[in-house]
Motif scaffolding. Structure first.
Motif, PDB file in Angstrom:
ATOM      1  N   ILE A 116       0.710  -1.120  -0.136  1.00  7.49           N
ATOM      2  CA  ILE A 116      -0.032   0.158  -0.039  1.00  7.49           C
ATOM      3  C   ILE A 116       0.955   1.164  -0.031  1.00  7.49           C
ATOM      4  O   ILE A 116       2.227   0.965   0.388  1.00  7.49           O
ATOM      5  CB  ILE A 116      -0.948  -0.099   1.032  1.00  7.49           C
ATOM      6  N   THR A 117       0.500   2.398  -0.639  1.00  8.75           N
ATOM      7  CA  THR A 117       0.983   3.665  -0.369  1.00  8.75           C
ATOM      8  C   THR A 117      -0.028   4.633  -0.025  1.00  8.75           C
ATOM      9  O   THR A 117      -1.323   4.499  -0.195  1.00  8.75           O
ATOM     10  CB  THR A 117       1.931   3.972  -1.543  1.00  8.75           C
ATOM     11  N   HIS A 118       0.317   5.838   0.568  1.00 10.62           N
ATOM     12  CA  HIS A 118      -0.524   6.859   0.714  1.00 10.62           C
ATOM     13  C   HIS A 118      -0.840   7.597  -0.805  1.00 10.62           C
ATOM     14  O   HIS A 118      -0.178   7.823  -1.550  1.00 10.62           O
ATOM     15  CB  HIS A 118       0.093   8.004   1.394  1.00 10.62           C
ATOM     16  N   SER A 119      -2.426   7.795  -0.886  1.00 14.50           N
ATOM     17  CA  SER A 119      -2.704   8.390  -1.939  1.00 14.50           C
ATOM     18  C   SER A 119      -2.160   9.593  -2.584  1.00 14.50           C
ATOM     19  O   SER A 119      -2.057  10.026  -3.476  1.00 14.50           O
ATOM     20  CB  SER A 119      -4.305   8.675  -1.863  1.00 14.50           C
ATOM     21  N   SER A 120      -1.529  10.265  -1.731  1.00 18.89           N
ATOM     22  CA  SER A 120      -0.605  11.588  -2.004  1.00 18.89           C
ATOM     23  C   SER A 120       0.822  11.399  -2.543  1.00 18.89           C
ATOM     24  O   SER A 120       1.383  12.220  -3.019  1.00 18.89           O
ATOM     25  CB  SER A 120      -0.662  12.487  -0.822  1.00 18.89           C
ATOM     26  N   ASN A 121       1.027  10.041  -2.392  1.00 20.09           N
ATOM     27  CA  ASN A 121       2.413   9.812  -2.879  1.00 20.09           C
ATOM     28  C   ASN A 121       2.664   9.345  -4.292  1.00 20.09           C
ATOM     29  O   ASN A 121       2.611   8.499  -4.828  1.00 20.09           O
ATOM     30  CB  ASN A 121       3.028   8.340  -2.246  1.00 20.09           C
ATOM     31  N   GLU A 122       2.436  10.680  -5.003  1.00 20.98           N
ATOM     32  CA  GLU A 122       2.278  10.637  -6.449  1.00 20.98           C
ATOM     33  C   GLU A 122       3.599  10.071  -7.173  1.00 20.98           C
ATOM     34  O   GLU A 122       3.406   9.137  -8.323  1.00 20.98           O
ATOM     35  CB  GLU A 122       2.296  12.162  -6.849  1.00 20.98           C
ATOM     36  N   ASN A 123       4.856  10.345  -6.489  1.00 20.47           N
ATOM     37  CA  ASN A 123       6.050   9.979  -7.063  1.00 20.47           C
ATOM     38  C   ASN A 123       6.024   8.337  -7.295  1.00 20.47           C
ATOM     39  O   ASN A 123       6.616   7.555  -8.204  1.00 20.47           O
ATOM     40  CB  ASN A 123       7.432  10.528  -6.595  1.00 20.47           C
ATOM     41  N   ALA A 124       5.569   7.615  -5.901  1.00 26.43           N
ATOM     42  CA  ALA A 124       5.571   6.511  -5.879  1.00 26.43           C
ATOM     43  C   ALA A 124       4.552   5.835  -6.741  1.00 26.43           C
ATOM     44  O   ALA A 124       5.111   4.729  -7.361  1.00 26.43           O
ATOM     45  CB  ALA A 124       5.567   5.857  -4.456  1.00 26.43           C
ATOM     46  N   LYS A 125       3.611   6.377  -6.909  1.00 26.86           N
ATOM     47  CA  LYS A 125       2.468   5.623  -7.651  1.00 26.86           C
ATOM     48  C   LYS A 125       2.701   5.561  -9.039  1.00 26.86           C
ATOM     49  O   LYS A 125       2.510   4.795 -10.005  1.00 26.86           O
ATOM     50  CB  LYS A 125       1.128   6.392  -7.344  1.00 26.86           C
ATOM     51  N   ALA A 132       2.916  -2.663 -11.510  1.00 31.09           N
ATOM     52  CA  ALA A 132       1.687  -3.562 -11.123  1.00 31.09           C
ATOM     53  C   ALA A 132       0.391  -2.844 -11.132  1.00 31.09           C
ATOM     54  O   ALA A 132       0.168  -1.959 -11.864  1.00 31.09           O
ATOM     55  CB  ALA A 132       1.915  -3.213  -9.249  1.00 31.09           C
ATOM     56  N   ASN A 133      -0.572  -3.714 -10.647  1.00 25.89           N
ATOM     57  CA  ASN A 133      -2.182  -3.198 -10.915  1.00 25.89           C
ATOM     58  C   ASN A 133      -2.668  -2.753  -9.593  1.00 25.89           C
ATOM     59  O   ASN A 133      -2.407  -3.118  -8.456  1.00 25.89           O
ATOM     60  CB  ASN A 133      -2.877  -4.474 -11.116  1.00 25.89           C
ATOM     61  N   ASN A 134      -3.228  -1.566  -9.753  1.00 26.07           N
ATOM     62  CA  ASN A 134      -3.900  -0.937  -8.555  1.00 26.07           C
ATOM     63  C   ASN A 134      -5.115  -1.716  -8.540  1.00 26.07           C
ATOM     64  O   ASN A 134      -6.051  -1.718  -9.213  1.00 26.07           O
ATOM     65  CB  ASN A 134      -4.305   0.414  -8.820  1.00 26.07           C
ATOM     66  N   THR A 135      -5.241  -2.174  -7.110  1.00 23.12           N
ATOM     67  CA  THR A 135      -6.313  -3.326  -6.979  1.00 23.12           C
ATOM     68  C   THR A 135      -7.620  -2.307  -6.514  1.00 23.12           C
ATOM     69  O   THR A 135      -8.952  -2.946  -6.882  1.00 23.12           O
ATOM     70  CB  THR A 135      -6.250  -4.156  -5.436  1.00 23.12           C
ATOM     71  N   GLY A 136      -7.484  -1.036  -6.344  1.00 20.99           N
ATOM     72  CA  GLY A 136      -8.873  -0.384  -6.177  1.00 20.99           C
ATOM     73  C   GLY A 136      -9.203  -0.382  -4.771  1.00 20.99           C
ATOM     74  O   GLY A 136     -10.355   0.335  -4.498  1.00 20.99           O
ATOM     75  N   PHE A 137      -8.711  -1.153  -3.846  1.00 21.77           N
ATOM     76  CA  PHE A 137      -9.090  -1.266  -2.503  1.00 21.77           C
ATOM     77  C   PHE A 137      -8.709  -0.059  -1.797  1.00 21.77           C
ATOM     78  O   PHE A 137      -7.840   0.532  -1.892  1.00 21.77           O
ATOM     79  CB  PHE A 137      -8.820  -2.639  -1.761  1.00 21.77           C
ATOM     80  N   GLU A 138      -9.489   0.102  -0.751  1.00 20.97           N
ATOM     81  CA  GLU A 138      -9.430   1.402   0.179  1.00 20.97           C
ATOM     82  C   GLU A 138      -9.065   0.653   1.606  1.00 20.97           C
ATOM     83  O   GLU A 138      -9.483  -0.246   2.150  1.00 20.97           O
ATOM     84  CB  GLU A 138     -10.366   2.353   0.414  1.00 20.97           C
ATOM     85  N   LEU A 139      -8.051   1.029   2.298  1.00 27.33           N
ATOM     86  CA  LEU A 139      -7.531   0.779   3.463  1.00 27.33           C
ATOM     87  C   LEU A 139      -8.328   1.419   4.608  1.00 27.33           C
ATOM     88  O   LEU A 139      -8.327   2.593   4.733  1.00 27.33           O
ATOM     89  CB  LEU A 139      -6.075   0.951   3.782  1.00 27.33           C
ATOM     90  N   TYR A 140      -8.677   0.829   5.751  1.00 28.56           N
ATOM     91  CA  TYR A 140      -9.332   1.157   7.038  1.00 28.56           C
ATOM     92  C   TYR A 140      -8.473   0.644   8.210  1.00 28.56           C
ATOM     93  O   TYR A 140      -7.957  -0.379   8.069  1.00 28.56           O
ATOM     94  CB  TYR A 140     -10.638   0.654   6.930  1.00 28.56           C
TER      95      TYR A 140
END
Length: 145
Positions: A116-125, A132-140
């Motif tokens: 997982i990575t934070h949604s604001s981590n644009e460089n990593a994303k 890799a594939n973004n699974t679309g899941f959200e982390l709680y």
């Protein structure tokens, strides 16, 4: 060169891991560092660590573990932490560390690797979206009181 994190790497590892914590705005202290360091070097603990070494200095680290995936009845590798020293970014070190984990998949009986990575981590994303594939899941997270 990619290799396991060794005891001789402690000072350099601390610098990198504190950089990782600072990036994610997570307070770091000696107790946490000591605990994780002990986990990495305990052959009976699930957490492992690898590093990317250049000219005798580690410039990237990754902590990972084997994780069951019940819905598939299989195991996956889980990448907990990945950090590359800012002066060495842009040299595909993060991708090389992830590819190394991918190469461990067969020997480790993993069907794949997740992280997982934070949604604001644009460089990593940008990197992750290429490999890799973004699974679309959200982390709680539900914290203990």
């Amino acid at each position: 060169m990619i290799r396991n994190i060794e005891r001789k790497d402690k000072e350099n590892w601390i610098k990198l891991y504190c950089g990782y914590a600072k990036f994610y705005k997570v307070p770091m202290n000696q107790s946490i560092l000591d605990t994780l360091w002990d986990w990495i070097h305990d052959k009976n603990h699930v957490v492992n660590g690898i590093c990317f070494e250049l000219e005798g200095k580690i410039v990237g680290i990754a902590h990972y573990r084997t994780m069951p995936r019940p819905i598939k009845g299989e195991y996956i590798g889980f990448l907990d932490d990945l950090f590359v020293e800012p002066d060495f970014r842009g040299q595909k070190i993060a991708q090389k560390l992830i590819n190394h984990l991918k190469s461990l998949s067969k020997d480790s009986n993993w069907s794949g690797i997740r992280w997982i990575t934070h949604s604001s981590n644009e460089n990593a994303k940008k990197i992750y979206d290429k490999i890799a594939n973004n699974t679309g899941f959200e982390l709680y997270e539900l914290k203990r009181n």
